[in-house]
Design a protein around this motif. Structure first.
Motif, PDB file in Angstrom:
ATOM      1  N   GLY A 273       0.806  -1.224   0.000  1.00  0.00           N
ATOM      2  CA  GLY A 273       0.000   0.000   0.000  1.00  0.00           C
ATOM      3  C   GLY A 273       0.838   1.272   0.000  1.00  0.00           C
ATOM      4  O   GLY A 273       0.325   2.357  -0.300  1.00  0.00           O
ATOM      5  N   SER A 274       2.113   1.160   0.328  1.00  0.00           N
ATOM      6  CA  SER A 274       2.979   2.339   0.341  1.00  0.00           C
ATOM      7  C   SER A 274       3.676   2.533  -1.006  1.00  0.00           C
ATOM      8  O   SER A 274       4.584   3.362  -1.129  1.00  0.00           O
ATOM      9  CB  SER A 274       4.008   2.210   1.472  1.00  0.00           C
ATOM     10  OG  SER A 274       3.332   2.146   2.707  1.00  0.00           O
ATOM     11  N   ASP A 275       3.249   1.752  -1.985  1.00  0.00           N
ATOM     12  CA  ASP A 275       3.827   1.835  -3.330  1.00  0.00           C
ATOM     13  C   ASP A 275       2.738   1.808  -4.405  1.00  0.00           C
ATOM     14  O   ASP A 275       2.702   2.653  -5.300  1.00  0.00           O
ATOM     15  CB  ASP A 275       4.767   0.642  -3.532  1.00  0.00           C
ATOM     16  CG  ASP A 275       5.120   0.393  -4.989  1.00  0.00           C
ATOM     17  OD1 ASP A 275       5.882   1.190  -5.554  1.00  0.00           O
ATOM     18  OD2 ASP A 275       4.621  -0.597  -5.565  1.00  0.00           O
TER      19      ASP A 275
ATOM     20  N   ALA B 107       8.339   5.648   2.166  1.00  0.00           N
ATOM     21  CA  ALA B 107       6.918   5.494   2.501  1.00  0.00           C
ATOM     22  C   ALA B 107       6.705   4.167   3.211  1.00  0.00           C
ATOM     23  O   ALA B 107       6.885   3.105   2.619  1.00  0.00           O
ATOM     24  CB  ALA B 107       6.082   5.541   1.220  1.00  0.00           C
ATOM     25  N   SER B 108       6.346   4.235   4.472  1.00  0.00           N
ATOM     26  CA  SER B 108       6.067   2.998   5.210  1.00  0.00           C
ATOM     27  C   SER B 108       5.217   3.335   6.426  1.00  0.00           C
ATOM     28  O   SER B 108       5.662   4.082   7.299  1.00  0.00           O
ATOM     29  CB  SER B 108       7.367   2.320   5.648  1.00  0.00           C
ATOM     30  OG  SER B 108       7.071   1.188   6.425  1.00  0.00           O
ATOM     31  N   LYS B 109       4.051   2.778   6.447  1.00  0.00           N
ATOM     32  CA  LYS B 109       3.156   3.041   7.585  1.00  0.00           C
ATOM     33  C   LYS B 109       3.850   2.675   8.896  1.00  0.00           C
ATOM     34  O   LYS B 109       3.877   3.452   9.832  1.00  0.00           O
ATOM     35  CB  LYS B 109       1.861   2.242   7.409  1.00  0.00           C
ATOM     36  CG  LYS B 109       0.877   2.423   8.535  1.00  0.00           C
ATOM     37  CD  LYS B 109      -0.407   1.649   8.283  1.00  0.00           C
ATOM     38  CE  LYS B 109      -1.253   1.638   9.556  1.00  0.00           C
ATOM     39  NZ  LYS B 109      -2.482   0.874   9.418  1.00  0.00           N
ATOM     40  N   THR B 110       4.422   1.479   8.940  1.00  0.00           N
ATOM     41  CA  THR B 110       5.038   0.998  10.179  1.00  0.00           C
ATOM     42  C   THR B 110       6.489   1.437  10.327  1.00  0.00           C
ATOM     43  O   THR B 110       7.026   1.482  11.423  1.00  0.00           O
ATOM     44  CB  THR B 110       5.029  -0.541  10.187  1.00  0.00           C
ATOM     45  OG1 THR B 110       5.700  -0.985   8.990  1.00  0.00           O
ATOM     46  CG2 THR B 110       3.608  -1.085  10.208  1.00  0.00           C
ATOM     47  N   PHE B 111       7.139   1.716   9.232  1.00  0.00           N
ATOM     48  CA  PHE B 111       8.576   2.002   9.159  1.00  0.00           C
ATOM     49  C   PHE B 111       9.404   0.839   9.713  1.00  0.00           C
ATOM     50  O   PHE B 111      10.514   1.013  10.218  1.00  0.00           O
ATOM     51  CB  PHE B 111       8.959   3.319   9.850  1.00  0.00           C
ATOM     52  CG  PHE B 111       9.786   4.194   8.954  1.00  0.00           C
ATOM     53  CD1 PHE B 111       9.209   4.892   7.905  1.00  0.00           C
ATOM     54  CD2 PHE B 111      11.168   4.292   9.121  1.00  0.00           C
ATOM     55  CE1 PHE B 111       9.971   5.667   7.049  1.00  0.00           C
ATOM     56  CE2 PHE B 111      11.937   5.067   8.269  1.00  0.00           C
ATOM     57  CZ  PHE B 111      11.345   5.759   7.228  1.00  0.00           C
ATOM     58  N   THR B 112       8.854  -0.357   9.605  1.00  0.00           N
ATOM     59  CA  THR B 112       9.609  -1.546  10.019  1.00  0.00           C
ATOM     60  C   THR B 112       9.678  -2.558   8.883  1.00  0.00           C
ATOM     61  O   THR B 112      10.291  -3.620   9.048  1.00  0.00           O
ATOM     62  CB  THR B 112       8.937  -2.238  11.233  1.00  0.00           C
ATOM     63  OG1 THR B 112       7.596  -2.568  10.868  1.00  0.00           O
ATOM     64  CG2 THR B 112       8.941  -1.362  12.455  1.00  0.00           C
ATOM     65  N   THR B 113       9.028  -2.286   7.767  1.00  0.00           N
ATOM     66  CA  THR B 113       8.962  -3.268   6.682  1.00  0.00           C
ATOM     67  C   THR B 113      10.354  -3.486   6.096  1.00  0.00           C
ATOM     68  O   THR B 113      10.991  -2.546   5.603  1.00  0.00           O
ATOM     69  CB  THR B 113       7.962  -2.782   5.609  1.00  0.00           C
ATOM     70  OG1 THR B 113       6.718  -2.564   6.263  1.00  0.00           O
ATOM     71  CG2 THR B 113       7.783  -3.791   4.497  1.00  0.00           C
ATOM     72  N   ILE B 114      10.806  -4.721   6.153  1.00  0.00           N
ATOM     73  CA  ILE B 114      12.215  -5.032   5.870  1.00  0.00           C
ATOM     74  C   ILE B 114      12.629  -4.609   4.454  1.00  0.00           C
ATOM     75  O   ILE B 114      13.713  -4.061   4.250  1.00  0.00           O
ATOM     76  CB  ILE B 114      12.508  -6.536   6.141  1.00  0.00           C
ATOM     77  CG1 ILE B 114      13.988  -6.842   6.045  1.00  0.00           C
ATOM     78  CG2 ILE B 114      11.719  -7.453   5.252  1.00  0.00           C
ATOM     79  CD1 ILE B 114      14.731  -6.576   7.295  1.00  0.00           C
TER      80      ILE B 114
HETATM   81  O1  F6P Z   1       1.907  -6.848   3.028  1.00  0.00           O
HETATM   82  C1  F6P Z   1       1.604  -6.442   4.309  1.00  0.00           C
HETATM   83  C2  F6P Z   1       1.617  -4.959   4.447  1.00  0.00           C
HETATM   84  O2  F6P Z   1       1.449  -4.665   5.789  1.00  0.00           O
HETATM   85  C3  F6P Z   1       0.576  -4.239   3.596  1.00  0.00           C
HETATM   86  O3  F6P Z   1      -0.685  -4.304   4.135  1.00  0.00           O
HETATM   87  C4  F6P Z   1       1.167  -2.883   3.537  1.00  0.00           C
HETATM   88  O4  F6P Z   1       0.555  -2.086   2.568  1.00  0.00           O
HETATM   89  C5  F6P Z   1       2.600  -3.231   3.245  1.00  0.00           C
HETATM   90  O5  F6P Z   1       2.850  -4.394   4.015  1.00  0.00           O
HETATM   91  C6  F6P Z   1       3.605  -2.166   3.557  1.00  0.00           C
HETATM   92  O6  F6P Z   1       3.596  -1.836   4.928  1.00  0.00           O
HETATM   93  P1  F6P Z   1       4.278  -0.515   5.451  1.00  0.00           P
HETATM   94  O7  F6P Z   1       3.588   0.643   4.824  1.00  0.00           O
HETATM   95  O8  F6P Z   1       4.104  -0.548   6.940  1.00  0.00           O
HETATM   96  O9  F6P Z   1       5.726  -0.545   5.062  1.00  0.00           O
END
Ligand code: F6P
Length: 553
Positions: free
Chosen positions: A162-164, A212-219
């Motif tokens: 969703g951040s892309d 762009a990352s909602k959680t800012f933890t996405t590897i």
């Molecule tokens: O694939 C899982 C997910 O949490 C999606 O729902 C989300 O859009 C994506 O990873 C990126 O997450 P984030 O924006 O936290 O990096």
């Protein structure tokens, strides 16, 4: 949630409304669209809806007035309207994460009031939008410069899911509205090739990275962002102070943003009540706003809001997301349709279906209901498709003459984008002739008698016969503008909502992505260092060994 929880409502497939649909389906039998149109020629105009700028034709669906009534009764029995109102009110309808679901607040007008835990969230939404507008204005005008004083000419969004997908899709969709002097690229894949190709011809001094990352933890995102920072510093002499001029963050997690080294002043925030796949209208849209400007971005939000209001207020008979959602349920449950094709007749919508894949499949790819009980009915379909007419010369064969039921949405526009030169604009009628011809052929087919009448040899008659009776929705708009794009996306968002509500699943969580993340983290040391991973299954162990050998380790 392994044990069957107490049922909070009668299970879907035990509702009288569900059974009535089953009986109705049996009665409909093999009824052909040809017959439905013969019985009721008025359905060509009667089975249409107008929502904002969207003309929606659902006449080529395997439904009658009775089907539609029964489907609406199912929606009433499953409380779709109540859940919709709860969503708009800011109630925590994402039950497994205990969160409100308020992407609709992201496009609410400034004077609207939407409360979460007693607090009106609309002022904060507009505060961020204003901050985004000011920043994108500075980048577009050249006032915001890079560390060496050079004007920013390149914008690279680093994010995934969703951040892309939202900004990447919309950037393609609205190319004709973008500032053509800016290069805007999107990096999502942790495959280093993605970042390599995105930056290899760029001057770091002229490049702005949006992390762009909602959680800012996405590897994937953090890994790419770290590599982008190295690339930037290597290109600009290594002074860490450069980061502040070349990196901004879009996130809900200020702490992690600061930890990464991005100045919180350069962070654009959003909130936990915005799901990742519903976040495109939040700060996540910054790259698009830089590309198209704040005014066009606000037009886009206006388009979303038009359909939000329609969904919230239109009567069931006129409610387009409700109708499209129910049609999908009809085919999944009673025609065993496993997939749904979305086929845009616009080159600019080349990423639209990919965007919808996350929206739909991450939302409704669930097999337990909201109470944790296994579902006994089909949930979300496989969503797929690419722009026509390319698909016509690839996979449409299977839709026309294969053995599968594949409901399809055809999306087209009456006018090409304004900037096309006259000779290219003239091609638009041919494109749209294909658009209309395909839904005609899919619905009505070509009978064996018609084939024979053309003098075709008997042996070839079965091969040249088209059964037809393939259901399609046609969505037609004047032109692909920011507002129309917003309307289209909101239409699908709410369609997905309707389906999740009827199926009684939580459309707003995504636990199914977690296991793979955990296993990848465990496996990485086995690939790099040959570390022993406990409890590895024999297949994966052998694959890791083969990988290491091929990798020369
Ligand atoms: O694939 C899982 C997910 O949490 C999606 O729902 C989300 O859009 C994506 O990873 C990126 O997450 P984030 O924006 O936290 O990096």
């Amino acid at each position: 949630m392994s044990e069957m929880n107490a049922e909070s409502r009668t299970r879907l497939n035990r509702l009288p409304e569900w059974n009535a649909l089953g009986k109705h389906r049996e009665a409909l039998g093999q009824t052909h669209l040809r017959e439905l149109f013969e019985t009721d020629p008025g359905r060509g105009t009667g089975y249409t809806l107008r929502v904002g700028d969207l003309h929606i034709d659902y006449s080529k669906h395997l439904v009658t007035d009775e089907t539609l009534t029964l489907l609406r009764e199912l929606a009433a029995a499953t409380g779709v309207a109540e859940l919709r109102d709860a969503m708009f009110r800011g109630e925590k309808i994402n039950v497994t994460e205990d969160r409100a679901v308020l992407h609709t607040a992201l496009r609410a007008p400034a004077d609207a009031v939407v409360e979460v835990d007693g607090e009106n969230v609309v002022p904060a939404v507009h505060e961020v939008l204003d901050k985004m507008a000011a920043f994108s204005g500075r980048v577009r005008s050249g006032e915001w410069t890079g560390f060496t004083g050079k004007r920013i000419k390149n914008v690279v969004n680093i994010g995934i899911g969703g951040s892309d997908l939202g900004p990447a899709m919309a950037y393609e969709a609205l190319r004709a509205f973008t500032d053509r002097s800016l290069t805007v690229r999107f990096v999502s894949n942790v495959d280093g090739a993605d970042l390599h190709e995105a930056v290899r011809d760029l001057d770091p001094a002229e490049t702005l990275f949006i992390i762009a990352s909602k959680t800012f933890t996405t590897i994937e995102t953090i890994t790419n962002a770290t590599s982008a920072r190295q690339w930037l510093l290597a290109g600009l002499g290594g002074d860490e102070a450069a980061v502040a001029r070349h990196f901004v963050a879009l996130s809900t997690n200020a702490e992690k943003v600061t930890e990464f080294g991005i100045d919180p002043a350069n962070m654009f925030g959003f909130w936990d009540w915005v799901g990742g796949r519903y976040s495109f209208d939040s700060a996540i849209g910054l790259s698009l706003m830089i590309a198209i400007g704040a005014n066009a971005f606000r037009e886009l939000l206006g388009g979303f809001h038009t359909v939000d209001e329609h969904f919230r207020t239109a009567a069931p008979e006129d409610n387009a997301p409700l109708l499209l959602g129910l049609l999908g349920i009809w085919y999944g449950a009673f025609f065993d349709a496993q997939s749904h094709a979305v086929l845009p007749y616009s080159h600019y919508l080349s990423r639209f279906t990919a965007y919808l894949q996350q929206l739909d499949m991450e939302s409704n790819g669930k097999s337990v209901d909201r109470d944790g009980n296994p579902v006994e009915w089909q949930t979300g379909p496989v969503v797929w498709g690419t722009p026509g007419t390319n698909g016509q010369h690839a996979y449409y064969q299977l839709i026309h003459q294969g053995t599968k039921v594949i409901p399809a949405d055809f999306i087209g526009f009456a006018r090409p984008v304004a900037e096309l030169e006259p000779a290219l604009a003239a091609q638009h009628d041919l494109l749209m002739a294909n658009f209309f011809a395909q839904t005609q052929a899919l619905a009505f087919g070509k009978t064996a008698e018609e084939v024979r009448a053309e003098g075709v040899a008997e042996a070839l008659v079965p091969h040249k016969t088209f059964q037809g009776n393939h259901p399609t929705t046609t969505i037609l708009a004047g032109e692909l503008t920011p507002s129309v794009l917003g309307q289209l996306i909101a239409l699908y968002e709410h369609k997905v909502f309707v389906q999740g509500a009827v199926w009684n699943i939580d459309s707003f969580d995504q636990w199914g992505v977690e296991l793979g993340k955990v296993l990848a983290k465990r496996l990485e040391p086995a690939l790099t260092e040959g570390a022993q991973v406990d409890d590895l299954d024999p297949s994966t162990r052998a694959l890791v060994a083969a990988y290491r050998e091929l990798r020369g380790r």
